[in-house]
Structures are given as C-alpha cells and as structure tokens.
Design a protein around this motif. Structure first.
Motif, short mmCIF file in Angstrom:
data_model
loop_
_atom_site.label_atom_id
_atom_site.label_comp_id
_atom_site.label_asym_id
_atom_site.label_seq_id
_atom_site.Cartn_x
_atom_site.Cartn_y
_atom_site.Cartn_z
N PHE A 53 0.81 -1.24 0.00
CA PHE A 53 0.00 0.00 0.00
C PHE A 53 0.84 1.28 0.00
CE2 PHE A 53 -2.50 -3.04 2.77
CZ PHE A 53 -3.28 -3.53 1.74
N ARG A 119 -9.33 -0.07 -0.63
CA ARG A 119 -8.18 -0.79 -1.20
C ARG A 119 -8.70 -2.04 -1.90
NH1 ARG A 119 -5.50 -4.05 3.96
NH2 ARG A 119 -7.47 -4.81 4.74
N ASN A 157 -1.69 -7.47 -2.86
CA ASN A 157 -2.07 -7.95 -1.54
C ASN A 157 -3.45 -8.58 -1.58
OD1 ASN A 157 -1.26 -7.83 1.41
ND2 ASN A 157 -3.31 -6.96 1.54
N GLU A 158 -3.53 -9.78 -1.09
CA GLU A 158 -4.83 -10.46 -0.92
C GLU A 158 -5.80 -10.21 -2.08
OE1 GLU A 158 -6.37 -9.58 2.99
OE2 GLU A 158 -5.05 -11.09 3.86
N ASN A 256 -0.01 -13.02 -1.27
CA ASN A 256 -0.56 -13.62 -0.05
C ASN A 256 -2.02 -14.04 -0.21
OD1 ASN A 256 -0.88 -10.83 -0.26
ND2 ASN A 256 -0.93 -10.47 1.92
N ASP A 280 -2.30 -15.54 4.83
CA ASP A 280 -2.58 -14.71 6.00
C ASP A 280 -3.61 -15.40 6.88
OD1 ASP A 280 -1.02 -13.02 4.50
OD2 ASP A 280 -2.66 -11.73 3.87
N TYR A 282 -5.92 -15.54 10.29
CA TYR A 282 -6.51 -14.72 11.37
C TYR A 282 -7.58 -15.48 12.14
CZ TYR A 282 -3.93 -10.76 9.58
OH TYR A 282 -2.92 -9.92 9.21
N GLU A 320 1.09 -13.33 7.15
CA GLU A 320 0.50 -12.43 8.16
C GLU A 320 -0.20 -13.25 9.23
OE1 GLU A 320 -2.31 -9.54 6.70
OE2 GLU A 320 -1.14 -9.11 4.91
N TYR A 328 -11.32 -6.05 14.09
CA TYR A 328 -12.58 -6.07 13.32
C TYR A 328 -13.51 -7.18 13.74
CZ TYR A 328 -9.28 -9.15 11.00
OH TYR A 328 -8.34 -10.11 10.77
N PHE A 358 0.98 -9.09 10.53
CA PHE A 358 0.45 -7.77 10.31
C PHE A 358 0.17 -7.25 11.71
CE2 PHE A 358 -2.67 -4.52 10.10
CZ PHE A 358 -2.19 -3.73 9.10
N GLU A 368 -7.06 0.71 11.06
CA GLU A 368 -6.39 -0.39 11.75
C GLU A 368 -5.54 0.06 12.93
OE1 GLU A 368 -6.48 -3.95 8.51
OE2 GLU A 368 -4.85 -2.51 8.26
N HIS A 371 -5.50 -2.44 15.62
CA HIS A 371 -5.14 -3.84 15.27
C HIS A 371 -3.81 -4.21 15.92
CE1 HIS A 371 -3.98 -7.32 12.89
NE2 HIS A 371 -5.20 -7.37 12.38
#
Ligand code: GLA
Ligand code: ZN
Length: 701
Positions: A53, A119, A157-158, A256, A280, A282, A320, A328, A358, A368, A371
């Motif tokens: 980013f 994004r 990214n993702e 990722n 990633d 989570y 990540e 979130y 991350f 974030e 986060h």
C-alpha cells in the motif's frame, strides 16, 4: 522428492520472523524509525515486509517518484541485518491514478462504478492499471532488485473480488470463446441454456452474472465466471510480476492468500503461478475457549496450513498473523497469554518457514489503529504483546534446522474450490443456509486425523494421488473429467478411498450425471445413490452398525443429508435405523482391485467419524506423529528430512495437560533445550513441545 528444500530466501537458512511494516507513515518523524529498528532487533525479528500500500508514497504524482524513504529503510535494514520482503503497491491505488484514469476503478454487479477509496478495488483487466502497476514495479525492481537484503517479492495484496466493467465483460466473452473453441453450441450445452429460454445466439449477448440485476442461476455460467475471475486475477498477477521476474530473476515471487471464504479465486491455480505459497491467518483461538473445531479454531487453521504446504509439496510462508487482538471482530478479545506462541509454532509444525505479522507498528490513524502489532502506540519493550513476540522470535532462532524440511503424509484430503462453488450454487437438496456446509463437513472428516496427530495433505481433485494410502473426499459433488479414472487407478493399486453423500452428482459445468449417482464413481464405490433426503437441523436419523465392523458398533446419528442408496456389490457396514429407508445401507465398503472404496451415505456425527477414521488409521497403519492418546484440543505433526524428524506437539487448551507416550517411541530430545524427553510430556496452557529424533533405517521420516 528431495529430503529438504533449499531455504526460500536464497542463502538464508533461518525461519523468518517479522512482518508488514509501513514506515512511510512516519516519514516526518524518523525518531520513530530509530525506535522501530531497535525494537525489531529486541523482538528477535529478522525480516520486514515493506511497500504494501505504499504507492502514493513511492509515486506521489504520475511519473514522479520518491524512493528516498525506501532507500533509507533498506539502508537501515542492511545495518540491522534485517531481510526485506518487498511488496509491490498495487493493492492500494493512489488518488491521482483513479482521477486520471477512472477505468481503473471497479464496477459492481449493479453496474455502478466505485469512487476512489478503500483498497483491493482495482479493475484487474484495465490496461492502464496494469501498465501503471508494471511501471512502478519495474522501478522498484531496478532500484532494489539486486539489493543484498532483498529476499522475496510480495505482489499486490490479498487478491479478491470481481469487476463488472465493460472491459471485464469483454474479457469474459473472450475467455468463453477460448474455453468453448468459438462454439456457441458447446457453450449452450454446457450452460444447459434451453432451460428458461436462455439460448445464446451471439457472443455479445453474454454478460457477467449479477444477482441483483441480471442472471445468476445458470450454473455453467456462474462457474465459468468464477473461473474467469481466477484467470484474470492470475493474468494481472503475472503482469505485475513480470518486471520483477525479468530484472531480479533469482528472487522468488509470491502473493498472499487469505483464510478462505473471502474470495472466489481458485487458490490452487494462483499458487501455481507463484514461486512460493504464502498466506494470511486470522483465527481466534481464545475467543471461545474449548472450541477447537469451528471455523476460527485451530483445527481449521491446521487444515489450511496443510493445504498451503501440499500446493507445492514444499514449505510455505505464513505471511500475516496478528501479534495481538484483531480490531474487526465483533468483540476484540485480547489474545490470552501463550496463544500467540501456539499459533506461531502451529504454522511451523505444518510446513511454514516463517512467522510474519500484520503489523510491525500500529498506525496512529486509520481503520487499523487498534489492530494488534509488534510495536504499540506507546512503543515499549515492556508491553505484554511485545514480550510474547520476542519470545517467539527466540524460539524460532533455535529451530534453524527445521528450515526446508518436508512433512510426509499418508493421507490426502480433497478440498476443491470449484467443487465448493458448484455445491454452493445448487438450489437444493438443502437450502437452510447460504451455502452447503462443505467447509464444516470437511472439518468433521478431518477432525479424527487432527485429534490423532496424523499428517494430511489437503489437495485439489487435479493433484496426484500417488503415494498416499488413504484418499478422503467428502461431498465430491463435482467430478471433473479424468478424476474418476484417477481415483479408480489409485484404488486399483491398493489405495483406500472414502467419499460421502452428495458425491458424483455433476460434471465440471454442473450438468447432472445420467448414469445413476455417484455418476462416474458408481462402479468403484459399488453403490447407486437413488435419492437424497434432507433433514431440518433438529432432526436425526439413526445409523445402526453391527458389532465392530470396520470399527463401527452400535447406533450413530445421521443429519443434514441422507442418500438413499442401493448396494450393488458393495458390503453394507451399517444401515439406517429410521425413516422410510430404515434398513437401507448407510455405510458401504467395496473391494476394487487391490484396494477398497467406502461410501458414507449421510452426514455423520462426531462419534461415528472418530470410530470410522480411527479404525482406518489402525488398519492402514497411517503414521501418527506421536504414539499417544492426545487430549481434546491437542494435536501433533511432523517435519523432517529423512535423517532428523521434528515432532511438534501443540496444545490449544487453556489449561495444562499431560501426555503419555507409548513404549515404541523413544529417543526424543527437546529441540530447543537439547534435554532428553521421557515418556511423560507436560504441556502448559497453550504449550508447544518441539521434539527432535533421529530417523531410523526403513522409516521414511
Ligand atoms: C489483511 C491485510 C492486512 C491487514 C490485515 C488485518 O490480512 O492483508 O493489510 O488489513 O488483514 O487483519
Ligand atoms: Zn473491470
């Protein structure tokens, strides 16, 4: 297969520890950078991922570049001995790009073009997006491609989502023309378009599917659309990666992947386009203590790690995870002490060569800012999260020997994205939820292996089946061409195959097989599934087994879906004990060649699955990491190189536990302390033990 892969980062045989670092946010206050680099070293980090980013910081106006800050960061990394994963910035477009070229903005399924913001929202077809991304990526490659600290390229990214703009619609039509060799007849057949007058007579009549304002029930079309999204995403990825591969050919490229459920990309194909798989993760292990088996619990994460590793049969990277709470969730619970290390070592246990986070430092503003991060707003090494991260870093430093090692699995488990798409599109035979519970059913069938500590490779139906003893394929609704033949070959050669209700129903275009379900698997399973009954959540049909046939005895419960089947040559191991199909087969076994095929006709309860698969584990001699009864919430997995084996014993329990190892297993030392380990293992809450042992002659490691 070689015993050990070369380290992912060339010449760097260490587990990577670090993560996403966005220093561009503190360009005006380099004292924050001083703090960061000091703390990164204190946290035993060896890697940072920069550039995710950072487009606006790198190219503040079209064609005007600012690499000063990035140069400074590379320089600091060099002095601090930190490796750099350099990300290309395509995941977040700068405002100037969208203003000058609005076609880079996505169009939604109602035909509305997005405004700039957020994004992961570029149109992946727009030539100007690809061109601008290629230019900035080329600049990065020219400037840093030969830098000694550059370890890996992290593209975009993702990747996720879809775009319905005119460019994408046109590309979709092109994709279909190629897929159907320019034949509208072939397309109309695959889409079964005579139904509801959907016949296509000109390619330009085809639109992307839209639930809101268009067609979304032609399943051949929705499947092809998702295949197109996968194709277009990969095409865009390749174009973004092209300058990197050209200018710094020795540096591996990845992008990722996500946990799943968020994307309609077939990750097996995207993984093929990468040099290294990364993802990633989570989960929320501590949110609901004791829930080991749900979608955010440790079992599912093990399953996904197993898939990421099996994609290339090589170590992957955990790109990540969160060092602390995620911001979130409905309730953002703090990670309980020890959970962080359990999650980190779980990744290593299943084949990751990294623990990356991350994020390195919390953003002061933005969505974030709450986060979890290695470095908090108050940047102190005294913080609990920081101390836990540093502890993980020290543990990883003691595990260099694990780098590049492989996990050998006797079991392959088919988890297939295209199968999931087709299942979830189907109207019926049960519509209580928005999907068909493919993931939960896979979890249920994986659970006995997780609980027994058996290595499992999670694969697509297109990956090879050779070398496995057991192939498990729950809800194999879609059977693509050639797959049934490969399954037959596998069984014929002595393999054991297990499939379930709702299998062998449709081909790759979601056209039902017409030779009796399970379609192309009918011969090998020796059953004909004539009808399928659906149950409300509070309903159950008993399954009755005799005395200890294939590990089954007594009564079990069937729920969700019950195939009403005929045994056509297969042995009946258990029958239904209720409904109008009482007495009809519920579980069968068919001898085929040198192997056998099981058909489990209903969604079965946990006790059934445990009895059934534990018997297979015994009967087939499937290798378990540890010769021990593992308590609930504990699993074990192995990696090795044929000479040395690492056995990871992982507890996700919130309280300590004890494990007794059988007498056959000896010679363990603690890989971190070198101490000899006896037969009694003590694990603290969320504790992990890494055991080292020599591999003996005749034992494959
Ligand atoms: C994703 C993204 C990161 C960050 C995290 C937050 O994985 O890649 O940029 O937003 O989620 O959990
Ligand atoms: Zn588009």
């Amino acid at each position: 297969m070689p015993d050990r892969s070369a380290p992912i980062v060339r010449g760097y045989p260490h587990l990577l520890h670090g993560g996403d670092y966005n220093p561009e946010q503190w360009r005006q206050s380099p004292q924050a950078w001083d703090q960061d680099f000091q703390l990164l070293q204190q946290a035993a980090c060896n890697t940072v991922t920069v550039g995710v980013f950072a487009w606006a910081a790198l190219e503040p106006a079209e064609g005007r570049y600012d690499f000063n800050w990035m140069d400074a960061i590379f320089e600091r990394c060099r002095s601090a001995g930190l490796r750099v994963i350099l990300a290309t910035p395509g995941g977040g477009m700068p405002a100037w790009l969208a203003k000058a070229y609005p076609e880079v903005l996505r169009v939604d399924s109602r035909g509305r073009r997005r405004r700039w913001g957020g994004r992961h929202n570029h149109c992946f077809t727009a030539p100007v997006y690809r061109e601008k991304a290629r230019i900035i990526n080329g600049k990065l490659a020219e400037r840093y491609g030969q830098h000694p600290m550059l370890s890996l390229w992290h593209v975009n990214n993702e990747y996720s989502g879809e775009c319905h703009c005119d460019l994408c619609s046109a590309a979709f039509r092109q994709f279909l023309r190629r897929r159907y060799n320019d034949s509208l007849d072939a397309l109309n057949h695959a889409w079964w378009s005579a139904f509801w007058s959907h016949t296509i007579t000109n390619w330009d009549q085809i639109e992307p599917p839209s639930r809101e304002i268009g067609e979304f029930q032609v399943h051949g079309q929705t499947l092809d659309w998702k295949r197109f999204i996968t194709h277009q995403t990969i095409d865009c990825f390749k174009e973004e990666a092209e300058p990197l591969r050209q200018i710094s050919p020795g540096v591996p490229v990845t992008t990722n992947l996500m946990m799943g459920g968020f994307t309609d990309v077939d990750y097996y194909h995207l993984a093929d386009a990468c040099d290294v798989v990364s993802w990633d993760s989570y989960p929320s292990y501590h949110d609901r203590p004791g829930d080991y088996f749900g979608p955010l619990g440790p079992l599912w994460v093990s399953f996904i790690h197993n898939q990421r590793r099996a994609m290339k049969k090589k170590p992957f990277l955990l790109m990540e995870m969160s060092p602390g709470a995620q911001n979130y969730k409905p309730v953002c619970k703090l990670k309980r002490p020890g959970v962080h290390q359990a999650e980190a070592l779980q990744a290593i246990a299943h084949g990751s060569d990294s623990v990356l986070y991350f994020q390195v430092r919390k953003s002061r503003g933005g969505v974030e800012k709450f986060h979890g991060a290695v470095i908090d707003h108050f940047a102190t090494p005294e913080a609990r999260v920081f101390r836990e991260v540093a502890e993980v870093g020290r543990v990883l430093q003691g595990l260099d020997e694990v780098v590049g090692t492989h996990s050998r699995a006797d079991v392959a488990f088919i988890y297939d994205y295209q199968n999931r798409w087709a299942l979830n599109d189907a109207a019926g035979p049960i519509n209580l939820k928005k999907d068909k519970d493919y993931d939960p059913v896979c979890r249920e069938h994986y659970r006995p292996f997780w609980s027994a500590g058996v290595n499992v490779d999670v694969i697509s139906m297109d990956q090879p089946f050779d070398g496995y003893k057991l192939l498990v394929a729950p809800m194999l609704y879609m059977v693509r061409p050639g797959v049934a033949e490969r399954i037959e070959k596998f069984i014929d050669a002595g393999g054991t195959f297990v499939t379930t209700f709702l299998s062998g129903v449709a081909n790759e275009s979601d056209l039902a097989f017409t030779n009796g379900f399970p379609g192309p698997l009918r011969g090998v399973t020796g059953v004909w599934a004539e009808e399928i009954d659906a149950l409300y959540d509070d309903e159950q049909v008993p399954i009755v087994a005799g005395e200890n046939i294939a590990g089954l005895s007594g009564r079990y419960g069937a729920n969700f879906l019950c195939d009403v089947i005929h045994a056509e040559g297969a042995d009946v191991l258990a029958t239904y004990g209720g409904e109008f199909y009482a007495g009809r087969p519920a579980v069968t076994r068919n001898a085929f060649g040198r192997g056998r095929a099981y058909y489990i006709a209903a969604r079965t309860d946990a006790r059934f699955n445990a009895d059934f698969y534990n018997h297979q584990i015994q009967d087939l001699g499937l290798r378990r990491a540890l010769d021990a009864n593992l308590p609930d919430g504990v699993t074990a997995a192995t990696r090795g190189d044929g000479r040395t084996r690492f056995t990871f014993v992982l507890s996700f329990r919130g309280e300590p536990c004890e494990i007794q190892i059988g007498p056959a297993q000896q010679g363990f030392t603690n890989a971190l302390t070198g101490e000899t380990v006896g037969r009694r293992l003590m694990l603290p809450a969320y504790g992990t033990l890494v055991l080292r042992s020599d591999v003996h002659e005749g034992d494959e490691g």
